[in-house]
Motif scaffolding. Sequence first.
Motif, short mmCIF file in Angstrom:
data_model
loop_
_atom_site.label_atom_id
_atom_site.label_comp_id
_atom_site.label_asym_id
_atom_site.label_seq_id
_atom_site.Cartn_x
_atom_site.Cartn_y
_atom_site.Cartn_z
N LYS B 3 -25.68 -7.88 14.25
CA LYS B 3 -27.02 -7.75 13.68
C LYS B 3 -27.61 -9.15 13.65
O LYS B 3 -27.07 -10.05 13.01
N THR B 4 -28.70 -9.36 14.35
CA THR B 4 -29.22 -10.71 14.47
C THR B 4 -30.20 -11.03 13.35
O THR B 4 -30.45 -12.17 13.04
N ASP B 5 -30.75 -9.98 12.74
CA ASP B 5 -31.81 -10.21 11.78
C ASP B 5 -31.71 -9.10 10.74
O ASP B 5 -31.36 -7.98 11.07
N LYS B 6 -32.03 -9.39 9.53
CA LYS B 6 -31.94 -8.37 8.48
C LYS B 6 -32.91 -7.22 8.74
O LYS B 6 -32.68 -6.10 8.34
N THR B 7 -34.04 -7.52 9.35
CA THR B 7 -35.02 -6.46 9.54
C THR B 7 -35.00 -5.87 10.95
O THR B 7 -35.98 -5.41 11.46
N THR B 8 -33.84 -5.91 11.54
CA THR B 8 -33.65 -5.04 12.70
C THR B 8 -32.47 -4.14 12.37
O THR B 8 -31.73 -4.39 11.42
N ALA B 9 -32.34 -3.11 13.19
CA ALA B 9 -31.16 -2.25 13.05
C ALA B 9 -30.68 -1.89 14.44
O ALA B 9 -31.46 -1.90 15.40
N THR B 106 -36.73 -3.18 15.73
CA THR B 106 -37.40 -3.52 14.47
C THR B 106 -38.00 -2.23 13.89
O THR B 106 -38.17 -1.26 14.62
N PRO B 107 -38.33 -2.28 12.60
CA PRO B 107 -38.95 -1.08 12.01
C PRO B 107 -40.21 -0.65 12.76
O PRO B 107 -40.43 0.55 12.96
N SER B 108 -41.02 -1.60 13.20
CA SER B 108 -42.25 -1.15 13.89
C SER B 108 -41.95 -0.56 15.26
O SER B 108 -42.66 0.35 15.71
N GLN B 109 -40.90 -1.04 15.92
CA GLN B 109 -40.52 -0.40 17.19
C GLN B 109 -40.07 1.04 16.98
O GLN B 109 -40.42 1.93 17.74
N LEU B 138 -34.55 -0.21 6.31
CA LEU B 138 -35.02 1.09 5.82
C LEU B 138 -36.28 0.93 4.97
O LEU B 138 -37.23 1.70 5.10
N THR B 139 -36.27 -0.09 4.11
CA THR B 139 -37.43 -0.31 3.23
C THR B 139 -38.69 -0.53 4.06
O THR B 139 -39.74 0.06 3.80
N GLU B 140 -38.56 -1.36 5.09
CA GLU B 140 -39.74 -1.61 5.93
C GLU B 140 -40.17 -0.39 6.72
O GLU B 140 -41.36 -0.08 6.82
N LEU B 141 -39.17 0.29 7.28
CA LEU B 141 -39.48 1.49 8.08
C LEU B 141 -40.16 2.55 7.21
O LEU B 141 -41.16 3.15 7.61
N PHE B 142 -39.63 2.77 6.02
CA PHE B 142 -40.19 3.80 5.15
C PHE B 142 -41.60 3.43 4.69
O PHE B 142 -42.46 4.29 4.53
#
Lengths: 514, 290
Positions: B3-9, B106-109, B138-142
């Motif tokens: 995991k390279t970044d906290k806001t990717t999955a 990323t969440p936006s992707q 998850l927080t960002e995606l939601f």
Amino acid sequence: MRDISMERVNTTRQEILDIIKSPTLTHEQKMVCLAGKADSLLEVMDLPEGLDELLNAPIETQCICDLNEGHAPMRPRYIAPDYEKFLKNGSAFLQLEPPTDLFEALNALLIIYKHVPSITNYPVYLGQLDDLLEPYIDTVDEKTARKLIRLFLLQVDRTILDSFSHADIGPKPTRAGLYILEAEKELEDAVPNLSLKYEEGVTDDAFMLSAIDCALHSAKPSFANHLMFRRELTDRYVIASCYNGLPLGGGSYTLCRLILGNIAKRASGIEDFKTRELPRVMEIMAAYMDERIRFEVEESGFFEHNFLIREGLVERERFTAMFGLVGLAEAVNILLEKEGRKGRFGHDQAANDLGVEIMEVIDAFNQAHVNPYCEVTGGHFLLHAQVGIASDVGVTPGTRIPIGEEPEELIDQLLVLSRFHHYFPSGTGDIFPIDVTVHRNPEYVLDIIKGAFRKDLRYLSFYSSDSDVIRVTGYLVKRSEMEKLDAGNAVLQDTTALGLGASKNGKILERKVR
Amino acid sequence: MKKTDKTTAVVNKIIPFSSVDGPGCRTAIFLQGCNINCRYCHNPETRALCSACGDCVRACPGGALQRARAAGGGLRILWDREKCLGCDTCIRICPYGASPKVRVMTPSQVMERVRRQIPFIRGISVSGGECMLYPEFLTELFTLARQEGLGTLIDSNGTIPFRDHPDLLEVSDGVMLDIKAFDSGDHERITDAPNARVLDNALFLGERGKLYEVRFVIAPHLYDCEKSTEAAGRFLRDIYQDHPFRIKLIACRPMGVRKEYADFRSPSKEYLERLREVLSRMGYREIIMI
């Protein structure tokens, strides 16, 4: 009346004898076939030049098909009587007083159904049953009402022997509508075909979930986009036969269809197809339809003498005609191949765009063609995505994506369909077998219907992948009845034979399960 | 793959229309990586992150996999979607329970892929692997999903404390929580992890009305399901009074299960029916058996 050759007479005589001796036709089916043979000997219409070559050809090359309407149409193809008026006034011809309770109302309907003609000789429209019956629902107790409605539907299935007979319910939830759904869920019969007119905000979710539950047991109702239909045809419209939107108190004189794939075979490329071959075939088909309509209106006598006309249950001015088509998928694929371009209809943007371009050409032609007897639809025919017939081979219904080529994901299929449904006020539709696990989540289907109708889809049908009753192309058959017929036994309903043909030629048992 | 970044999955797959991941029609998003090891896991290839060993590259019959150096310098496996035959050889031979057919997103992707399904879906559900390994994602995606009017559900094994993630709960409609066994010893035998946190999560979420569904995986070959279901039913009854939730009894099936754990028979419908009866007598109303 023009003469015909003795050779044709003798061929027909042999066909008549074959019908009489048929081991798989019931008595009633024989009568219908014999009448068709009698009619086929007539030559009374003034046919447009060039029609013969396009119409009387094998399915590999045929470009126009008149769907067995015969040579001397003695009644409109589809008739949608105003049954509300019938129940209100009774009928002098049928010697019936207006009904006063649910017993009499159902009895009156069963009587009049015997006297409503159509191309199939059975009524293709049975009425907006919930609105018709709701006023009588309190004339008996609830248990009796449920039982009466169930027996009524049972009698319809066993005596109206053709699943092109179609009843409507909705958009508002009613007790009568609910009893119909509950009975159909248990009966699992093929007749009547049933549509629920759905409008978000008018039809409540609970009623829809009952309808979806019923559909996953008995492959009906189908769901019609009420908002879309009433914008085009006003509130006085019906869904009849397979999924045909037509004016209430009228109907359709005729339905002919363009076989687009075969027209594409004649073209040298896309431009030639769009500007020469397709327009030429459309001209001839429209002229043929004009002539059929002329004969019905001016010569057949139906519009002077039939009691439905005399009692105002249908009006000549509320009839229109259906300009049908099949095989858009084949046309697109053939044309792309001729141009040396890649792409399959249903999968590639360019192929789908070409499909839309072809539809624009057809729509523009129809908007420019005027028939004096189609006043109710502004003097024009209505476009119709025809569902195919049992003998079709390599012909995909209407603008559907061929069975076996459905996109992997349902969303992709729906987004393609949303580009085509809006062209067809007189009907189009798609069918989705659903995995049984959805029985535990009917709201899944509800969400898809809501989304689809917001995206201008017109008409959707679902059935459970393990159900006995299944939707063939637009009508319903029982798998168990097809098996009986396939084993050489006579079966009650004539549509079973059509379903069997379609299951062999049209791969209808191989649809992608969703 | 790290995991390279906290806001990717790491996304294993996205199912555009799912009928089995919450109410109605939803887009289901499966994240890669899990912190426990259920014997009956039916998608074991979602458990681990890829170590770029390259075994699958050599085995791939379509030549769809390649080992290459990533931007950060580490090795990673690249998957060519066009060349992929979909034969799943890579998944079958992976010694780690990972899959090379994943994407870091990323969440936006992810939201881009979700948007295509609007208006056919009523929400999204995120599952795994264990999606709670990516709480910030998850927080960002939601948050993005809610801006589109979509519902947001989490499917979790309950081993990560939800009380540590109030921001996420704020944008979540609820959680579909597995209780894989009520007895902690059983739970540990089935999953390698005790269940104290799972039960704590159940109460924590239930009290806040964030428990959408509780799932019992019914695997009689691994533990006493009748006893466990009854005990869990008693344990949850109080919170159920104020905030009712749905219960799902999932019959454990051998499909997809690793070979060494796949030798068992699914519980019968009658067996499930008996468990349903137990819960129903305790006052639970919405019980689904699948």
